[in-house]
Design an enzyme around this catalytic site. Structure first.
Site, PDB file in Angstrom:
ATOM      1  N   ASN A 193     -23.891 -11.223  35.823  1.00  0.00           N
ATOM      2  CA  ASN A 193     -24.064 -11.689  34.445  1.00  0.00           C
ATOM      3  C   ASN A 193     -22.780 -11.358  33.689  1.00  0.00           C
ATOM      4  O   ASN A 193     -22.558 -10.204  33.311  1.00  0.00           O
ATOM      5  CB  ASN A 193     -25.278 -10.997  33.804  1.00  0.00           C
ATOM      6  N   TRP A 194     -21.952 -12.374  33.501  1.00  0.00           N
ATOM      7  CA  TRP A 194     -20.650 -12.143  32.862  1.00  0.00           C
ATOM      8  C   TRP A 194     -20.763 -11.973  31.348  1.00  0.00           C
ATOM      9  O   TRP A 194     -19.782 -11.615  30.699  1.00  0.00           O
ATOM     10  CB  TRP A 194     -19.708 -13.319  33.176  1.00  0.00           C
ATOM     11  N   LYS A 195     -21.909 -12.262  30.783  1.00  0.00           N
ATOM     12  CA  LYS A 195     -22.098 -12.149  29.324  1.00  0.00           C
ATOM     13  C   LYS A 195     -20.994 -12.954  28.613  1.00  0.00           C
ATOM     14  O   LYS A 195     -20.676 -14.048  29.060  1.00  0.00           O
ATOM     15  CB  LYS A 195     -22.160 -10.682  28.908  1.00  0.00           C
ATOM     16  N   HIS A 249     -33.382 -11.481  28.399  1.00  0.00           N
ATOM     17  CA  HIS A 249     -32.418 -10.379  28.481  1.00  0.00           C
ATOM     18  C   HIS A 249     -32.525  -9.547  27.203  1.00  0.00           C
ATOM     19  O   HIS A 249     -32.688 -10.088  26.109  1.00  0.00           O
ATOM     20  CB  HIS A 249     -30.992 -10.921  28.657  1.00  0.00           C
ATOM     21  N   GLU A 266     -30.408  -8.105  25.424  1.00  0.00           N
ATOM     22  CA  GLU A 266     -29.434  -8.435  24.367  1.00  0.00           C
ATOM     23  C   GLU A 266     -29.922  -9.614  23.530  1.00  0.00           C
ATOM     24  O   GLU A 266     -29.702  -9.669  22.327  1.00  0.00           O
ATOM     25  CB  GLU A 266     -28.055  -8.699  24.992  1.00  0.00           C
ATOM     26  N   GLU A 272     -34.465  -4.186  33.743  1.00  0.00           N
ATOM     27  CA  GLU A 272     -33.239  -3.625  33.181  1.00  0.00           C
ATOM     28  C   GLU A 272     -33.597  -2.659  32.050  1.00  0.00           C
ATOM     29  O   GLU A 272     -33.797  -3.097  30.898  1.00  0.00           O
ATOM     30  CB  GLU A 272     -32.358  -4.733  32.602  1.00  0.00           C
ATOM     31  N   GLY A 289     -24.809  -1.099  30.325  1.00  0.00           N
ATOM     32  CA  GLY A 289     -23.469  -0.901  29.768  1.00  0.00           C
ATOM     33  C   GLY A 289     -23.184   0.534  29.353  1.00  0.00           C
ATOM     34  O   GLY A 289     -22.200   0.802  28.672  1.00  0.00           O
ATOM     35  N   SER A 319     -25.964  -0.771  34.700  1.00  0.00           N
ATOM     36  CA  SER A 319     -24.880   0.046  35.262  1.00  0.00           C
ATOM     37  C   SER A 319     -24.886   0.100  36.792  1.00  0.00           C
ATOM     38  O   SER A 319     -24.614   1.144  37.389  1.00  0.00           O
ATOM     39  CB  SER A 319     -24.888   1.457  34.672  1.00  0.00           C
ATOM     40  N   GLY A 352     -23.817  -6.498  35.300  1.00  0.00           N
ATOM     41  CA  GLY A 352     -22.979  -6.876  34.166  1.00  0.00           C
ATOM     42  C   GLY A 352     -21.529  -6.509  34.443  1.00  0.00           C
ATOM     43  O   GLY A 352     -20.818  -7.202  35.167  1.00  0.00           O
ATOM     44  N   GLY A 353     -21.094  -5.386  33.884  1.00  0.00           N
ATOM     45  CA  GLY A 353     -19.689  -4.958  33.944  1.00  0.00           C
ATOM     46  C   GLY A 353     -19.050  -5.072  35.323  1.00  0.00           C
ATOM     47  O   GLY A 353     -17.937  -5.615  35.454  1.00  0.00           O
TER      48      GLY A 353
END
Ligand code: 13P
Length: 255
Positions: free
Chosen positions: A13-15, A100, A102, A172, A178, A216, A237-238
């Site tokens: 997930n590159w956001k 999600h 966010e 999640e 993050g 993470s 993510g990251g």
């Protein structure tokens, strides 16, 4: 006969990252390494890039492409700025993230909107990656499981029995996203087992639903997470913004 165990999935997930040139390089690096290493291919891999890049990557037909969001509106019409599930499907996007944290926390995606998005995506023939997870306050108050089960109930309320094959669940915990803090493999497995048990009350196909962990995930913790019985992959993510890290997470889930 359909497999009785879930397939493993690692989804990046590159956001809202990265800029286009860098995105193209990152995508090629991941796709090439994945295609050249047969041993990775027991694990499915998909990428969720920012919306403006969706059709560019989807038409390459190398890796399945995931939209990060979808409209509550179906089809087409006078809805400035919206992207419907039907248009995503038309541009060869195969999956969509829904729920999600966010989007729930920052963009007002409440249960009613999420249910509309779920219905639209399923009707358009997309596979849903439905995200659930509790906040730190909820975990500390002992409510983690009840929060997650309520979120799953909201999904179940709009899902027909034949549609579960098009659903992936991602757990999640919000406090792990993050932050560098991961749920311990024991905590993650405990929640995944509870999710599995609950899904078994909803559908006879529960044991085939992939349950991904997100929050993470990195090369350093992926092997331990992958060893858990009910963790069938990761929503990353990251670490998905670095090809080498992402490939090594895929490796952990391809064992
Ligand atoms: P991080 O891997 O950066 O914690 O993000 C997790 C996530 O939100 C994936 O959807």
């Amino acid at each position: 006969m359909t497999a009785l165990t879930p397939q493993n999935w690692v989804i990046g997930n590159w956001k809202l990252n990265p800029y286009f040139n860098e995105a193209k390089q990152l995508f090629s690096a991941i796709a090439q390494q994945y295609q050249n290493q047969a041993e990775l291919q027991t694990c499915h891999v998909a990428i969720a890039p920012p919306a403006p890049y969706l059709s560019f990557f989807a038409t390459q037909q190398t890796l399945p492409i995931v939209a990060q969001d979808v409209s509550t509106i179906r089809g087409q019409g006078a809805y400035t700025g919206e992207v419907s599930a039907d248009l995503l499907k038309e541009t060869a996007v195969e999956l969509v993230l829904i729920g999600h944290s966010e989007r729930r926390e920052l963009f007002g995606d409440d249960a009613e909107k999420l249910q509309q998005k779920i219905k639209n995506a399923l009707q358009a023939g997309l596979t849903i990656v439905y995200c659930v997870g509790e906040s730190l306050v909820q975990r500390e108050a002992g409510q983690a499981q009840s929060v997650v089960i309520r979120q799953l109930q909201e999904l179940a309320d709009v899902t027909h029995d034949t549609e579960w094959k098009n659903i992936i669940i991602a757990y999640e915990p919000i406090w792990a996203i993050g932050t560098g803090k991961t749920a311990s493999p024991q905590d993650a497995q405990q929640m995944h087992a509870a999710i599995r048990v609950y899904l078994q009350t909803l559908t006879t196909t529960a044991n085939r639903i992939p349950l991904l962990y997100g929050g993470s995930v990195k090369p350093e913790n992926a092997v331990e997470l992958a060893a858990c019985a009910d963790i069938n992959g990761a929503l990353v993510g990251g670490a998905s913004l670095d090809a080498a890290s992402f490939i090594s997470i895929i490796q952990a889930f391809a064992q």
